[in-house]
Enzyme design. Structure first.
Site, PDB file in Angstrom:
ATOM      1  CG  ASP A  61      -5.612 -14.928  14.911  1.00  0.00           C
ATOM      2  OD1 ASP A  61      -5.528 -14.031  14.050  1.00  0.00           O
ATOM      3  OD2 ASP A  61      -6.489 -14.935  15.794  1.00  0.00           O
ATOM      4  CD  GLU A  74      -9.252 -14.088  21.145  1.00  0.00           C
ATOM      5  OE1 GLU A  74      -9.911 -13.186  20.631  1.00  0.00           O
ATOM      6  OE2 GLU A  74      -8.570 -14.894  20.508  1.00  0.00           O
ATOM      7  CE  LYS A  89     -10.158 -16.826  18.133  1.00  0.00           C
ATOM      8  NZ  LYS A  89     -10.497 -15.392  18.175  1.00  0.00           N
ATOM      9  CG  ASP A 122       1.136  -6.890  16.896  1.00  0.00           C
ATOM     10  OD1 ASP A 122       0.073  -6.759  17.546  1.00  0.00           O
ATOM     11  OD2 ASP A 122       1.805  -7.931  16.921  1.00  0.00           O
ATOM     12  CG  HIS A 123      -4.428  -4.596  17.824  1.00  0.00           C
ATOM     13  ND1 HIS A 123      -4.520  -5.703  17.030  1.00  0.00           N
ATOM     14  CD2 HIS A 123      -5.003  -4.938  19.003  1.00  0.00           C
ATOM     15  CE1 HIS A 123      -5.135  -6.664  17.688  1.00  0.00           C
ATOM     16  NE2 HIS A 123      -5.440  -6.232  18.884  1.00  0.00           N
ATOM     17  CG  HIS A 125      -1.214 -10.138  18.543  1.00  0.00           C
ATOM     18  ND1 HIS A 125      -1.010  -9.008  17.808  1.00  0.00           N
ATOM     19  CD2 HIS A 125      -2.433 -10.614  18.178  1.00  0.00           C
ATOM     20  CE1 HIS A 125      -2.060  -8.793  17.035  1.00  0.00           C
ATOM     21  NE2 HIS A 125      -2.922  -9.752  17.241  1.00  0.00           N
ATOM     22  CE  LYS A 185      -2.312 -10.489  13.800  1.00  0.00           C
ATOM     23  NZ  LYS A 185      -3.675 -11.036  13.749  1.00  0.00           N
ATOM     24  CE  LYS A 202      -4.800  -4.845  23.115  1.00  0.00           C
ATOM     25  NZ  LYS A 202      -6.071  -4.117  23.258  1.00  0.00           N
TER      26      LYS A 202
END
Length: 512
Positions: free
Chosen positions: A258, A239, A363, A200-201, A263, A171, A205
């Protein structure tokens, strides 16, 4: 330590591990952070678990001049530094490093691919990799098209001796709907959809994978997994860190592109999808795409009603002062880029009609946490309201994606004593302790899936485009400058506009 004769009942039923065939994995962008921090440590960990064939080889490819030995030394340092499987085991490393190679590559020059092709042929001959190829593109997105086009032009998109060829694309898959469609066209001119793995990591999970197991392998959840029993769903990706050294990238991306467009929409699809006909890649991806298509589009005129954006100013996180976004390196002092985004989606189907899905990310929030909170409806008759002060918390099922992956169920219970005092308690399941084995990194799972040819956890081209279709009106509306930026203090839970978004519905954000 396990007692003799005692077996952990949670281990029962674990299926046999899969082992990848011999192949060559070519990493474009091999001098980048992703290779050092995630890809090679993940492949080393798979090798350490005997999940890779002995002949499996890795070719690093980047502009940086380097020989095989320098690449092996750099990767050993990377594994020592970033692998959560512990320091390098010398015996395992010796075997793993024998399959590490490097070829300097200019992604835009055909002769680089000729050199790569020659190296792959030599590896096939010496290590028995049978012409099997896995290309991994982890370069800046501006190079994706050149690499894909030249792989096709030099014939590397097909194995000449009966092996298979696959390609993983990192991505972001496009910057907007138009670029995503263009990239899909370019990819499919060279590869077939079955060869393409858009990674898409988040989908690697454990908790994200376990959403389907929780729903479809248990009898108690699916009957109540609908509008009759669920009040709303909150998906949070908070985050604690800021943008770190990624100012140049983040100015072009922002929080919505992002995180939410990819995600969090993928996570939503796992929560909201219908049961697939089979646990096969296309059956699962059909259902995910179908539910994302059922999300009610938000028009440009409705953005103020359904979406909130924010940008952090000065504040403190973890007791440390931090500067505002507009003072970060490589950031425009008048930047209009959002570092926080919240959205309310409605899904127009029979299961979810009128059940809002609230998604948020930001963020420099108070802490790092990603979770899905399934908020159930209150009991229809409050039998204890006359004997108990305060209010009852409704039941909630919390799926923690990171950190401390696990699942919790919040419910009300009577406190010990003569009076009826009710308190919300939590029943907890943690991956880290329940199975007595290490939780694999997301990239380990996804790389192994690609090596064995299982694309279930990878995004298909049509779903990527549907996700961009949902995002575009929001991104177009946000091209108008935000007059109130910065509008939240670093270290807080986001702007007041996000609170107002959910409070208009008589609800409030969870504090994870």
């Amino acid at each position: 330590m396990e007692l003799a004769g005692f077996e952990n009942p949670l281990r029962e039923g674990l299926r046999l591990e899969r082992t990848a065939e011999p192949c060559v994995t070519v990493i474009f962008g091999a001098s980048g952070d992703l290779t050092k921090r995630k890809l090679v440590p993940a492949l080393y960990s798979l090798a350490k678990q005997n999940l890779l064939a002995s002949g499996l080889s890795i070719v690093g490819s980047a502009r940086t001049p380097m020989n095989h030995e320098a690449f092996r030394a750099a990767m050993r340092d990377a594994v020592n530094r970033y692998s959560d499987a512990g320091p390098v085991d010398s015996a395992v490393w010796e075997s793993f490093a024998a399959g590490l190679f490097y070829t300097p590559t200019d992604p835009k020059k055909p002769e680089s691919y000729d050199n790569l092709s020659q190296l792959l042929t030599e590896i096939d001959r010496e290590r028995g990799t049978a012409g099997n190829r896995l290309f991994y593109i982890s370069t800046p997105p501006s190079l994706y098209s050149d690499i894909i086009r030249l792989l096709g032009a030099t014939g590397l998109n097909r194995s000449s001796n009966g092996g298979w060829t696959r390609i993983i694309i990192e991505k972001p898959f496009g910057h907007d709907l138009q670029s995503a469609r263009a990239l899909n066209r370019e990819v499919l001119e060279v590869f077939t959809e079955d060869q393409v793995y858009r990674i898409d990591h988040y989908l690697g999970k454990e908790t994200v994978q376990n959403i389907m197991v929780l729903r479809f392998a248990n009898g108690i959840f699916e009957p109540i997994w609908n509008r009759r029993y669920i009040d709303h769903v909150q998906i949070t990706a908070a985050e604690g860190i800021g943008i770190e050294a990624r100012g140049g990238y983040y100015e072009q991306a922002g929080a919505f592109r992002d995180m939410i467009q990819n995600h969090l929409l993928q996570v939503l699809a796992h929560v909201a999808m219908e049961p697939p006909a089979a646990m096969e890649a296309n059956a699962v991806r059909d259902e995910k795409t179908k539910v994302v298509r059922a999300i009610r589009p938000i028009t440009i005129d409705e953005v103020g009603q359904f979406v909130a954006r924010g940008q952090y100013g000065e504040g403190s996180v973890g007791g440390q002062p931090v500067k505002g976004y507009r003072h970060e390196d490589s950031v425009n002092p008048q930047s209009n880029t959002e570092t926080y985004a919240a959205v309310k989606f409605l899904i127009d189907d029979w299961r979810w009609a009128d059940v809002p899905f609230y998604l948020r990310t930001g963020k420099h929030l108070p802490k790092r946490v990603t979770e899905v909170a399934i908020q159930f409806r209150r009991a229809p008759h409050l039998l204890f309201k006359h004997v108990v002060s305060g209010h009852f918390e409704p039941n909630a099922l919390i799926l923690r994606i990171q950190p401390d992956e696990g699942i919790s169920l919040n419910f009300n219970a009577k406190m010990p004593g003569q009076a009826i005092n009710i308190r919300t308690v939590r029943m907890d399941f943690q991956y880290g302790t329940s199975f007595g084995k290490r939780v694999p990194e997301a990239y380990e799972r996804l790389l192994l899936d690609a090596l064995v040819g299982d694309s279930t956890l990878f995004a298909r081209g049509d779903m990527v485009e549907v996700a961009w279709e949902l995002a575009m009106p929001i991104l177009q509306a946000w091209q108008q400058p935000a007059s109130n930026f910065p509008n939240y203090e670093a270290g807080s839970w986001g702007p007041k506009e996000a609170d107002e978004l959910i409070e208009r519905d008589g609800r409030r954000w969870r504090r994870p």
